[in-house]
Write a protein that holds these residues in place. Structure first.
Motif, PDB file in Angstrom:
ATOM      1  N   ARG A  29       1.737  13.008   1.229  1.00 13.28           N
ATOM      2  CA  ARG A  29       0.256  13.279   1.756  1.00 13.28           C
ATOM      3  C   ARG A  29      -0.343  13.029   1.309  1.00 13.28           C
ATOM      4  O   ARG A  29      -1.275  13.766  -0.074  1.00 13.28           O
ATOM      5  CB  ARG A  29       0.394  15.511   1.427  1.00 13.28           C
ATOM      6  CG  ARG A  29       1.054  15.936   2.927  1.00 13.28           C
ATOM      7  CD  ARG A  29       0.813  17.482   3.241  1.00 13.28           C
ATOM      8  NE  ARG A  29       1.710  18.158   2.359  1.00 13.28           N
ATOM      9  CZ  ARG A  29       1.194  18.833   1.474  1.00 13.28           C
ATOM     10  NH1 ARG A  29      -0.230  19.335   1.974  1.00 13.28           N
ATOM     11  NH2 ARG A  29       1.701  19.958   0.517  1.00 13.28           N
ATOM     12  N   VAL A  30      -2.144  12.269   1.688  1.00 14.35           N
ATOM     13  CA  VAL A  30      -3.012  12.002   0.977  1.00 14.35           C
ATOM     14  C   VAL A  30      -4.213  12.151   2.309  1.00 14.35           C
ATOM     15  O   VAL A  30      -3.671  11.989   3.118  1.00 14.35           O
ATOM     16  CB  VAL A  30      -3.274  10.508   0.932  1.00 14.35           C
ATOM     17  CG1 VAL A  30      -4.336   9.897   0.458  1.00 14.35           C
ATOM     18  CG2 VAL A  30      -1.518  10.019   0.065  1.00 14.35           C
ATOM     19  N   SER A  31      -5.428  12.874   1.606  1.00 13.10           N
ATOM     20  CA  SER A  31      -6.418  13.337   2.236  1.00 13.10           C
ATOM     21  C   SER A  31      -7.094  12.265   2.754  1.00 13.10           C
ATOM     22  O   SER A  31      -7.631  12.023   4.141  1.00 13.10           O
ATOM     23  CB  SER A  31      -7.037  14.485   1.515  1.00 13.10           C
ATOM     24  OG  SER A  31      -6.089  15.453   1.360  1.00 13.10           O
ATOM     25  N   SER A  72      -2.137   3.797  -4.308  1.00 13.55           N
ATOM     26  CA  SER A  72      -1.756   2.266  -4.634  1.00 13.55           C
ATOM     27  C   SER A  72      -1.850   1.977  -3.104  1.00 13.55           C
ATOM     28  O   SER A  72      -1.751   1.337  -2.815  1.00 13.55           O
ATOM     29  CB  SER A  72       0.430   2.807  -4.029  1.00 13.55           C
ATOM     30  OG  SER A  72       0.400   3.273  -4.796  1.00 13.55           O
ATOM     31  N   SER A  73      -2.717   2.199  -2.692  1.00  9.60           N
ATOM     32  CA  SER A  73      -4.199   1.943  -1.293  1.00  9.60           C
ATOM     33  C   SER A  73      -4.670   0.720  -1.798  1.00  9.60           C
ATOM     34  O   SER A  73      -5.411   0.244  -2.639  1.00  9.60           O
ATOM     35  CB  SER A  73      -5.038   2.746  -0.700  1.00  9.60           C
ATOM     36  OG  SER A  73      -4.960   2.482  -0.146  1.00  9.60           O
ATOM     37  N   GLY A 104       1.162  -1.026   0.116  1.00  8.04           N
ATOM     38  CA  GLY A 104      -0.017   0.188  -0.176  1.00  8.04           C
ATOM     39  C   GLY A 104       0.894   1.493   0.668  1.00  8.04           C
ATOM     40  O   GLY A 104       1.852   1.115  -0.399  1.00  8.04           O
ATOM     41  N   LEU A 105       0.790   1.781   0.672  1.00  3.47           N
ATOM     42  CA  LEU A 105       1.039   3.156   0.638  1.00  3.47           C
ATOM     43  C   LEU A 105       3.073   3.208   1.704  1.00  3.47           C
ATOM     44  O   LEU A 105       3.658   4.167   1.403  1.00  3.47           O
ATOM     45  CB  LEU A 105       0.254   4.783   1.576  1.00  3.47           C
ATOM     46  CG  LEU A 105      -0.909   4.951   0.913  1.00  3.47           C
ATOM     47  CD1 LEU A 105      -1.727   5.994   2.580  1.00  3.47           C
ATOM     48  CD2 LEU A 105      -0.596   5.624  -0.328  1.00  3.47           C
ATOM     49  N   LEU A 106       2.691   2.458   2.166  1.00  8.40           N
ATOM     50  CA  LEU A 106       4.214   2.064   2.445  1.00  8.40           C
ATOM     51  C   LEU A 106       4.692   1.765   1.192  1.00  8.40           C
ATOM     52  O   LEU A 106       5.905   1.341   1.540  1.00  8.40           O
ATOM     53  CB  LEU A 106       3.708   0.877   3.957  1.00  8.40           C
ATOM     54  CG  LEU A 106       2.707   1.327   5.284  1.00  8.40           C
ATOM     55  CD1 LEU A 106       3.344   0.165   6.404  1.00  8.40           C
ATOM     56  CD2 LEU A 106       3.366   2.623   5.477  1.00  8.40           C
ATOM     57  N   GLY A 107       4.471   0.580   0.761  1.00  6.60           N
ATOM     58  CA  GLY A 107       5.127  -0.175   0.099  1.00  6.60           C
ATOM     59  C   GLY A 107       5.216   1.100  -1.001  1.00  6.60           C
ATOM     60  O   GLY A 107       6.416   1.225  -1.721  1.00  6.60           O
TER      61      GLY A 107
END
Length: 367
Positions: free
Chosen positions: A90-92, A99-100, A77-80
């Motif tokens: 930054r993601v709202s 990538s989520s 996901g975002l970590l990857g």
């Protein structure tokens, strides 16, 4: 940017620079990042040599909640995304990012995300992850700038820690050279002298067969001992970088003892520093941390004993406590992660518990 936040940032940077052990310093980084950005959750993840997520430290989530999460963070996901594209992100709305991949079972829902990589010169060490602003709004550009500064401070702290370890390695190399020299100049020379004396006695024709046999046996043992010492000398003079695993383990145990409120005992069996390579060393510390942390959180123990064993075939970590005992069937995410680590290296993970003798865990992998 208001004066209050700048002052908080200054205090946070000074806090990281206190020169404490690395684990404590990095934990302070996360706590300060959460405080400065006024968010609920924060974490710091480091990566392995192959670029996957390795260690993961978090704040804002209770131990009970963390134990209910199905899978340990694996860098998806975002970590990857941050591992692949190491730039501030930054993601709202997390679920709307390409990538989520959603949250694992048991993971609390989170909204809003700020990720900032931690670099040491040109090397990517890991990232700081923050979620859920307390005011319900999105992370701002100002938040990002503040955390970028904190990430830089974390990089300096890690670099300083590595420099300290390197200095220790130089000192250890010098001491190894001195020991090798003493072994050669003192021990081996004396053994040679003893052997020559015995050979002179052996040539006496008046010796009985029994005495002659005993002298021959002693000479054989002396020769074997000399060969063993020579092997040790060659190993001592090997100037490959030292992975001072014992020191790292002792530092980790000292930190965990503070958390436990009593001294955790530890012992080493076998050539820990010579047979465990750097790749496995990077896993040993997180495994020890997870096993002992579980004992501290859940066992209600008065004593915890750690044993680290290594030989030419395998490395084994045992943690024994005198607590209330492990309940079979409770395979939380941390334990499942330990099992996956062991299986990935051709090893095994075992946990046994009883209200009478407490809990005994064993993590073993092949070398």
């Amino acid at each position: 940017m208001d004066v209050t936040r700048l002052s908080a940032l200054s205090d946070a940077v000074m806090d990281v620079a206190k020169g404490e052990d690395l684990k404590t310093s990095l934990n302070r980084v996360i706590q300060n990042a959460v405080l400065i950005t006024d968010c609920t959750y924060g974490a710091l993840g480091s990566i392995t040599a192959d670029g996957t997520l390795e260690d993961f430290t978090f704040v804002g989530m209770s131990d009970e909640t963390a134990d209910e999460i199905d899978t340990f963070p694996e860098g998806k996901g975002l970590l990857g995304h941050l591992l692949a594209v190491p730039e501030p992100l930054r993601v709202s709305i997390i679920s709307e990012h390409p990538s989520s991949v959603g949250f694992p079972k048991g993971h609390p829902l989170m909204s809003g995300f700020l990720g900032v990589p931690i670099r040491i010169r040109d090397e990517l060490y890991g990232s700081i992850y923050l979620t859920q602003k307390r005011n319900g709004k999105s992370f701002t550009e100002e938040d990002e700038k503040l955390v970028v500064v904190l990430a830089s401070a974390a990089g300096v702290a890690i670099d300083s820690y590595r420099g300290h370890i390197a200095q220790n390695q130089v000192a250890v190399l010098a001491e190894r050279e001195r020991i090798a020299r003493d072994l050669h100049d003192l021990v081996i020379q004396r053994l040679f002298a003893s052997g020559i004396t015995l050979q002179a006695i052996e040539s006496d024709p008046s010796l009985s067969v029994e005495v002659y046999g005993k002298i021959q046996s002693v000479l054989d043992n002396l020769d074997s001992t000399v060969q063993q010492i020579r092997t040790t000398i060659f190993a001592l003079l090997d100037e490959h970088p030292i992975v001072d695993l014992r020191t790292l383990i002792m530092s980790e145990v000292a930190s965990l003892s503070t958390t436990a409120g009593f001294q955790i005992s530890y012992s080493f069996l076998g050539p820990i520093d010579t047979v465990i390579g750097e790749d496995l060393s990077n896993q040993v510390i997180p495994v020890i941390r997870e096993l002992i942390t579980n004992a501290i959180r859940h066992a209600e123990a008065n004593t915890i004993d750690l044993v680290v064993l290594a030989n030419q075939t395998y490395c084994e970590i045992r943690v024994i406590d005198d607590g209330k005992g492990y309940i079979p069937g409770e395979r939380k995410s941390g334990l499942l992660n330990l099992e996956r680590r062991a299986l990935a290296r051709g090893g095994e993970f075992e946990i046994l518990g009883s209200a009478i003798y407490g809990t005994r865990t064993m993590w073993r992998v092949s070398l």
